[in-house]
Design a protein around this motif. Structure first.
Motif, mmCIF file in Angstrom:
data_model
loop_
_atom_site.group_PDB
_atom_site.id
_atom_site.type_symbol
_atom_site.label_atom_id
_atom_site.label_comp_id
_atom_site.label_asym_id
_atom_site.label_seq_id
_atom_site.Cartn_x
_atom_site.Cartn_y
_atom_site.Cartn_z
ATOM 1 N N ARG A 150 -0.257 15.264 -4.239
ATOM 2 C CA ARG A 150 -1.070 14.699 -5.316
ATOM 3 C C ARG A 150 -1.003 15.584 -6.556
ATOM 4 N NH1 ARG A 150 -6.944 13.677 -3.282
ATOM 5 N NH2 ARG A 150 -7.244 13.540 -5.544
ATOM 6 N N LYS A 151 -0.837 14.944 -7.730
ATOM 7 C CA LYS A 151 -0.738 15.704 -8.976
ATOM 8 C C LYS A 151 -2.120 16.120 -9.470
ATOM 9 C CE LYS A 151 2.610 14.647 -11.869
ATOM 10 N NZ LYS A 151 3.425 14.013 -12.908
ATOM 11 N N GLN A 187 -7.940 13.574 2.548
ATOM 12 C CA GLN A 187 -7.892 13.691 1.081
ATOM 13 C C GLN A 187 -6.574 13.190 0.491
ATOM 14 O OE1 GLN A 187 -10.623 14.759 -0.909
ATOM 15 N NE2 GLN A 187 -11.522 14.343 1.088
ATOM 16 N N GLY A 188 -5.831 12.434 1.290
ATOM 17 C CA GLY A 188 -4.642 11.764 0.745
ATOM 18 C C GLY A 188 -5.075 10.553 -0.072
ATOM 19 N N LEU A 189 -4.209 10.112 -0.961
ATOM 20 C CA LEU A 189 -4.547 9.017 -1.867
ATOM 21 C C LEU A 189 -3.845 7.743 -1.397
ATOM 22 C CD1 LEU A 189 -6.081 8.578 -4.582
ATOM 23 C CD2 LEU A 189 -3.903 8.867 -5.733
ATOM 24 N N VAL A 244 0.863 -1.191 0.000
ATOM 25 C CA VAL A 244 0.000 0.000 0.000
ATOM 26 C C VAL A 244 0.895 1.236 0.000
ATOM 27 C CG1 VAL A 244 -1.809 1.257 1.206
ATOM 28 C CG2 VAL A 244 -1.808 -1.238 1.249
ATOM 29 N N PHE A 245 0.617 2.149 -0.910
ATOM 30 C CA PHE A 245 1.360 3.410 -1.004
ATOM 31 C C PHE A 245 0.418 4.574 -0.680
ATOM 32 C CE2 PHE A 245 3.154 0.685 -4.496
ATOM 33 C CZ PHE A 245 4.267 0.279 -3.770
ATOM 34 N N HIS A 246 0.965 5.580 0.001
ATOM 35 C CA HIS A 246 0.165 6.761 0.359
ATOM 36 C C HIS A 246 0.745 7.980 -0.339
ATOM 37 C CE1 HIS A 246 -2.069 4.592 3.440
ATOM 38 N NE2 HIS A 246 -0.908 4.051 3.816
ATOM 39 N N VAL A 247 -0.132 8.762 -0.922
ATOM 40 C CA VAL A 247 0.271 10.022 -1.554
ATOM 41 C C VAL A 247 -0.462 11.136 -0.803
ATOM 42 C CG1 VAL A 247 0.348 11.367 -3.675
ATOM 43 C CG2 VAL A 247 0.517 8.876 -3.783
#
Length: 1277
Positions: free
Chosen positions: A86-87, A122-124, A78-81
């Protein structure tokens, strides 16, 4: 199936590979010291773990617990952006837009599965599943494409950059993959030492940390170079590199010692500083110690023995160093020195080091002429193989151009090989000789022949070897080697051939290239005949692409001259036969010239011996081309013209016009002459060929048209003779028809007024606007002025109206306005517009040139007048004749409508021809008729309606009635009917097509002789005559068939039948062809096996009988003898595909039969023929056997040498397998015997039912699956 108790050592090792249990003593197969003390069953096969007590017991007992678990190949990360990184932040709906497309693209590229979710901040969050490699690639793509990128730089020494890159860039790629960053390293020539990292903050930090770690690690390492004398390098390296490897292993350094072939003294050491210091200390210690203790001595050893001192791959030197501690220095191979230097401790130098190795090998030479070398070696090395197989350690070397052979190897073996070689050389010298002859190299390829045919024949015939130098060498010397007598004979023949070639001459013939293909013939048939006629002459044709006319002949002078005359005669005949003339014949008469079934044209071709080509049916050409000899072509032309003259009122007129005017009269691309021919009804005007000097011009066609053409041609010639003037002007192509006028009325008016000739362009001309005016200057100018006025008037566009009753509008606009299109085309492109449908108006608008509009207006009024005066009449013709009246594709009706300007309408076909039957309702017959039909009243289906002017309709009706067919009957014998009909009706169809009639043959069951012919009265007489001609032909054929049916029976012994038939029926086929008879032999099951039936004309059957009886007479004189030929030479005598044996049979005129496979006597060969021929053939066969047997014996002897040495068969000791103690099956007794592996009870197959019985394994456990028996294991694997 695997055995439980008996295993091989390999399978046991494999079974134990996953266990980390303390080693178990294992019984080996080879009988070691532990053979009497095998391991116990439990040690060898530990039991499966069982769960005891509660579920909390986590450690299972037994060694099985120590087997490493297999990891899953699929992982999930699992990766968190974070929101700020975020782009793509502004999304109306999650899971859509550019971000979703990127995710799909990443999944497609990497084969990983992605799941996206939004956290509360609101992180991805991205969950990636897949194989490790795919997940890492997907992570890199996610970071690059979905996360905002940052960049940073890290500075490390330039020399450390290569360690960051790694071998082939692998380390850099791995680092980029792990940290999900892009790392840019400056190029080697760039002085900058900054490494730039692009990616996420987290990734940049990781990458920076890893790069600094690599640099720090390299800071700890150092490189040291030390100078050590080259002589002491072997002591530092040690035997088989053992000492230097130990130092590298102990210190963890890398030591590079230059190899003996490199003249360097520097040893390079690399490693961490502390370990490097230890390694250098060890090297120096060895160096100092050996420098003090060792000394050196020089020994002289023959150069040829150096390689034995070195040994394969230097093994002998390493062995000496290991055994004695002495290093041996051998001078380089390119040096002439024989001094070998030994270095070591004094007491070790006294030992015999390599003298045994070197002295055990020797070099010897055998004197042999160089030309004999390849005979010593033998075909494919056969002779040499005999020696080398017996003495494999001896190396035999042949040097080209030297008269000696070198032998190297063990002293004893070399002596034996030398003896054998000298004996072989003596033997070859005693029975072989050579000769050298000088022949100009220009003739060498002719001596060799096509595909080596000549030289191979000489080699085979005289049993010699002939060496001819390559063309590139330009050498004249040819060497012959072999049997002395054969060498002299071959030499004599080669010199004779060369002398003959010197007397040869080469001649170039000039033959037009267009004849080359004809001379060669289809598939080279004709050139083969010429070459057979002149076998000593070589004929070379140029390549077709060279466009050359030179044909080269080479051979004996007289033969070349004869061949030249023959070819000249052949070419002159071709030239004579290639004369060609073109005859213009009106297209409608071509079918009459061809005749019935091509009879006329075939007859002309055969009688005049010419080739006649007619244009294709769909071609507009009228020219018939005749090719052949000039006289024959002219005769054929006269006959064709005579046919045309008979068919039509064709006259031929000759006009004398000076030849110098011919080209100007014809005009560019024949424009002038073509305009006269078209204007005068298509007459043919023929000018003599250019250069003939003839003034005669021939005009051929209908008499009236010929007169007009003559008048115009003479007028044009007169104008050309006086003073011809030409002018050109342009007009739109659509104006041309109006300028010409209907039937040429307008243009004729201008011509009559001015006296000039006006030529309009044809459809083939490029410039369709150009009009040419020819005549005197004054006439041309007047005509030009008239035409310009007409064109000017046409350019003056006006618009006019006309009233046309709406009921006539449809006539003009039907068929997509065909009538209007015709008017526009005829009257200079005038536009005629009728009111739209639904608009109540009678106004018609015309637009165009004033004169064109007026003419079009007049034409429309004429059409309306015709429509007003139009009447409709009926013509009653029975429906059965309608199809015949219409003609093929309605051609006859179309002709009548064109000629009479009327419309003809045929009725629909009657559905129920039986009009007198009562109508039916609801499937029942009507009880009463509503109306009574008069049987004499005309039927609706028989009435044809004709519309047009009354007088035209009457004429059209008469024309239709003239097309009603009539019938006649012809008496033809019934037995000929089937021949008249022909195969699948082809014969009758051909006659019907030719005479344009319908022919009805009565049904066979009627046995009627009358054949009915139906058609136009004009065609009936021709059809009747054609049918009677066919009857006469068939009757003549019947008479001939009766004569050909004569049958003759002859009696011939069946044993002669195969000979009469011949190979593949060749003999009997020739008799059949020569005598034009049919010959039938009895079948296998016939009673009379000796009867042969001959059918044909009586005189022919008798001639065939005499030919057969002559063959029988010859066969009765033949004898048959059996001879014994060794079966091993049969194949060689027979040859490839029987070629050799056929040649023998043809030469001696005998039949030779070899035994089939499996015959009782495989050596028995039967020879049949005349006594004297049989004796000669037998002598020849026995000579061949004697010759070939020598080769067979040699080959068999060679094969025996090729076989490997037989070794004593050593039976492998039977393996006891793997033995264990305290096995369950041994519980009842002391005999250690494994269960029977063939027993289905002890070792059941997969899925097979097992018979329950009490066994040493104990009762089976049930429930919970807590334990597995061996049987259960095998069944569940």
């Amino acid at each position: 199936m695997s055995s439980v108790a008996v295993l091989t050592q390999e399978s046991f090792d494999e079974h134990r590979s996953g266990l980390t249990q303390p080693p178990v003593r294992v019984a080996t197969i080879s009988g070691s010291e532990d053979e009497n003390d095998p391991p116990t069953y439990k040690d060898a096969f530990p039991p499966l773990p069982e769960k005891v007590g509660s579920e909390n017991h986590s450690e299972p007992a037994g060694a099985w617990s120590k087997i490493r678990p297999i990891k899953s190949s699929v992982i999930t990360q699992v990766f968190h952006v974070p929101l700020e990184e975020r782009k793509y932040k502004d999304m109306t709906q999650f899971g859509e837009g550019e971000q979703a497309k990127i995710c799909l693209d990443i999944m497609q590229k990497t084969s990983a599965q992605l799941e996206l979710s939004l956290a509360k901040d609101q992180g991805l969050s991205i969950m990636v599943s897949g194989k490790l490699d795919s997940v890492m690639k997907a992570r890199k793509e996610i970071v690059t494409r979905l996360q905002t990128q940052a960049s940073a730089s890290v500075a490390i020494p330039k020399e450390h950059h290569r360690f960051v890159i790694g071998k082939s860039g692998e380390k850099l790629q791995d680092l980029e993959l792990k940290t999900a960053t892009k790392i840019h390293i400056p190029r080697p020539e760039d002085a900058n030492n900054l490494i730039r990292i692009t990616g996420t903050k987290e990734g940049i930090e990781k990458a920076r940390h890893e790069i600094l770690l690599i640099s720090a690690e390299q800071d700890k390492r150092a490189v040291e170079r030390i100078e050590i004398e080259k002589a002491f390098h072997p002591f530092i390296v040690g035997p088989q590199n053992r000492i230097v490897n130990e130092i590298m292993k102990e210190t963890g350094t890398r030591i590079n010692v230059p190899p003996p072939s490199v003249n360097k003294t520097e040893i390079v050491c690399t490693g961490e500083k502390e370990q490097l210091a230890q390694a250098i200390a060890r090297i120096k210690q060895i160096y100092e110690e050996k420098k003090k203790k060792t000394t050196s001595i020089a020994v002289e050893v023959k150069k040829s023995q150096h390689k034995y001192v070195i040994g394969p791959k230097g093994n002998c030197l390493q062995e000496i160093l290991e055994r004695t501690g002495v290093s041996v220095e051998i001078p380089p191979s390119d040096s002439s020195s024989e001094t070998v230097i030994l270095r070591g401790e004094p007491e070790k130098l006294g030992q015999p080091l390599f003298s045994s190795n070197a002295n055990s090998f020797t070099v010897a030479t055998v004197s042999a002429p160089s030309w004999l070398h390849r005979f010593i070696i033998g075909k494919k090395g056969q002779n040499l193989a005999k020696i080398t197989q017996q003495i494999p350690k001896v190396h035999i070397e042949f040097t080209e151009g030297e008269d000696r052979i070198s032998l190297e190897g063990p002293t004893e073996d070399v002596a034996i090989a030398q003896q054998q070689m000298e004996a072989l050389v003596r033997d070859l010298i005693s029975r072989m000789d050579f000769a050298e002859i000088t022949i100009d190299h220009r003739f060498h390829r002719h001596l060799i022949g096509k595909s080596g045919a000549n030289i191979n024949r000489i080699k085979e015939q005289y049993k010699v070897s002939v060496r001819i130098p390559q063309d590139s060498e330009k050498s004249n010397h040819i060497r012959i080697e072999g049997d002395p007598q054969g060498v002299q004979q071959a030499k004599k023949e080669l010199l004779e051939l060369a002398l003959r070639m010197e007397n040869e001459r080469t001649k170039d013939l000039i033959i037009d290239q267009k004849f080359h293909r004809t001379i060669i013939g289809q598939k080279g048939e004709r050139i083969r005949e010429i070459r057979d006629k002149f076998p000593e002459v070589i004929i070379n044709f140029p390549d077709p692409n060279q466009k050359s006319d030179i044909v080269q002949l080479r051979g004996p002078k007289n033969e070349v001259e004869k061949c030249t005359k023959y070819l000249h005669k052949m070419v002159s005949e071709m030239v004579e036969n290639s004369y060609s003339i073109s005859v213009p014949i009106f297209k409608q008469f071509h079918k009459n010239i061809i005749g019935k079934g091509g009879a006329n044209i075939k007859k002309i071709r055969e009688e005049c011996n010419t080739k006649i080509d007619l244009p294709a049916e769909n071609s507009n050409s009228e020219m018939i081309v005749i090719t052949g000899k000039k006289l024959n072509c002219e005769a054929a032309r006269d006959r064709i013209l005579a046919i045309q003259k008979e068919l039509a009122n064709i006259t031929e007129m000759e006009v004398s016009i000076p030849s110098k005017l011919h080209n100007s009269l014809i005009g560019a691309k024949g424009r002038f002459i073509r305009s006269i021919m078209e204007e005068c009804g298509g007459v043919h005007i023929h000018f003599p060929s250019e250069g003939s000097g003839s003034d005669t011009v021939t005009i051929r066609g209908p008499a009236q048209d010929v007169e007009r053409a003559k008048k115009q041609l003479l007028q044009l010639a007169e104008e050309k003779q006086t003073k011809s003037f030409t002018a050109e002007l342009c007009a739109k192509p659509e104006y041309h028809k109006f300028l010409i006028g209907k039937g040429g009325v307008n243009i004729r008016k201008v011509r009559d007024l001015t006296g000039a000739r006006i030529i309009f362009p044809t459809a083939d001309d490029k410039d369709q606007q150009l009009i040419t005016i020819v005549g005197t200057e004054e006439a041309v100018k007047d005509a030009q002025k008239e035409l310009e006025n007409l064109i000017k008037g046409l350019d003056n566009v006006v618009e006019d109206t006309l009233s046309v009753d709406p009921r006539h509008h449809r006539h003009f606009v039907i068929r997509r306005g065909q009538v209007l299109r015709d008017i526009a085309e005829e009257y200079g492109g005038v536009t005629v517009s009728f009111p739209r449908s639904g608009v109540q108006s009678d106004k018609v608008t015309l637009k165009g040139a004033k004169e064109c509009v007026e003419a079009a207006k007049k034409r429309i009024l004429d059409i309306i007048e015709d429509l007003e005066a139009q009447v409709t009449i009926e013509c009653m013709i029975p429906q059965k004749y309608h199809r015949s009246i219409m003609g093929p594709k309605g051609s006859r009706i179309q002709q009548i409508t064109r000629e009479h300007g009327v419309q003809i309408k045929f009725p629909d076909r009657e559905e129920n021809p039986q009009g007198d039957l009562p109508a039916q309702e609801n499937g029942e017959e009507g009880t009463e008729c509503k109306a009574t039909v008069d049987p004499e009243s005309p039927k609706k289906c028989d009435i044809i309606t004709i519309s047009g002017r009354k007088e035209r309709c009457d004429a059209a009706r008469e024309a239709l009635k003239a097309l009603v067919p009539v019938s006649i009957e012809v008496d033809v014998p019934f037995d000929l009917h089937r021949y008249i009909i022909g195969q699948k009706g082809s014969g009758i169809r051909k006659m019907m097509d030719e005479f344009e009639v319908n022919i009805q043959v009565p049904a066979p069951e009627l046995q009627c002789d009358l054949i009915t012919i139906t058609g136009l009265s004009t065609n009936l007489e021709r059809a009747k005559g054609g049918l009677l001609d066919r009857v006469r032909e068939l009757q003549a054929e019947q008479e001939d068939r009766a004569l050909r049916s004569f049958k003759l029976v002859i009696s011939v012994d069946p044993k002669f039948h195969p000979k009469i038939i011949g190979r593949k029926g060749a003999v009997i086929s020739q008799i059949r062809i020569d005598n034009d008879v049919n010959i039938q032999f009895p079948d296998k099951n016939d009673d009379n096996q000796d009867q042969i039936f001959i059918t044909g004309y009586e005189r022919n059957t008798e001639a065939a009988r005499d030919a057969i009886m002559q063959i029988v007479g010859d066969l009765e004189q033949m004898v048959s003898e059996d001879i014994t030929l060794d079966h091993r030479v049969h194949a060689r005598i027979i040859g490839a595909r029987g070629k050799a044996i056929r040649k023998i049979m043809d030469e001696f005129k005998v039949d030779i039969r070899f035994p089939q496979s499996g015959a009782p006597d495989p050596n028995c060969v039967t020879v049949m023929g005349k006594p004297e021929d049989v004796d000669e053939a037998i002598d020849h066969l026995l000579n061949l056997e004697e010759e070939y047997m020598t080769d067979v014996v040699e080959n068999e002897a060679m094969q025996s040498y090729m076989k490997p040495h037989s070794q004593e068969d050593s039976k492998p000791q039977q393996s006891k397998g793997f033995v264990v103690r305290d096995a369950p099956w041994a519980a009842g007794g002391g005999n250690e015997k494994a269960p029977d592996m063939s027993s289905s009870e002890d070792f059941p197959s997969f899925g097979a039912p097992v018979t329950h019985k009490t066994s040493p394994w104990g009762p089976k456990r049930h429930g919970g699956g807590k334990g597995l028996l061996p049987a259960d294991m095998s069944a569940s694997c």
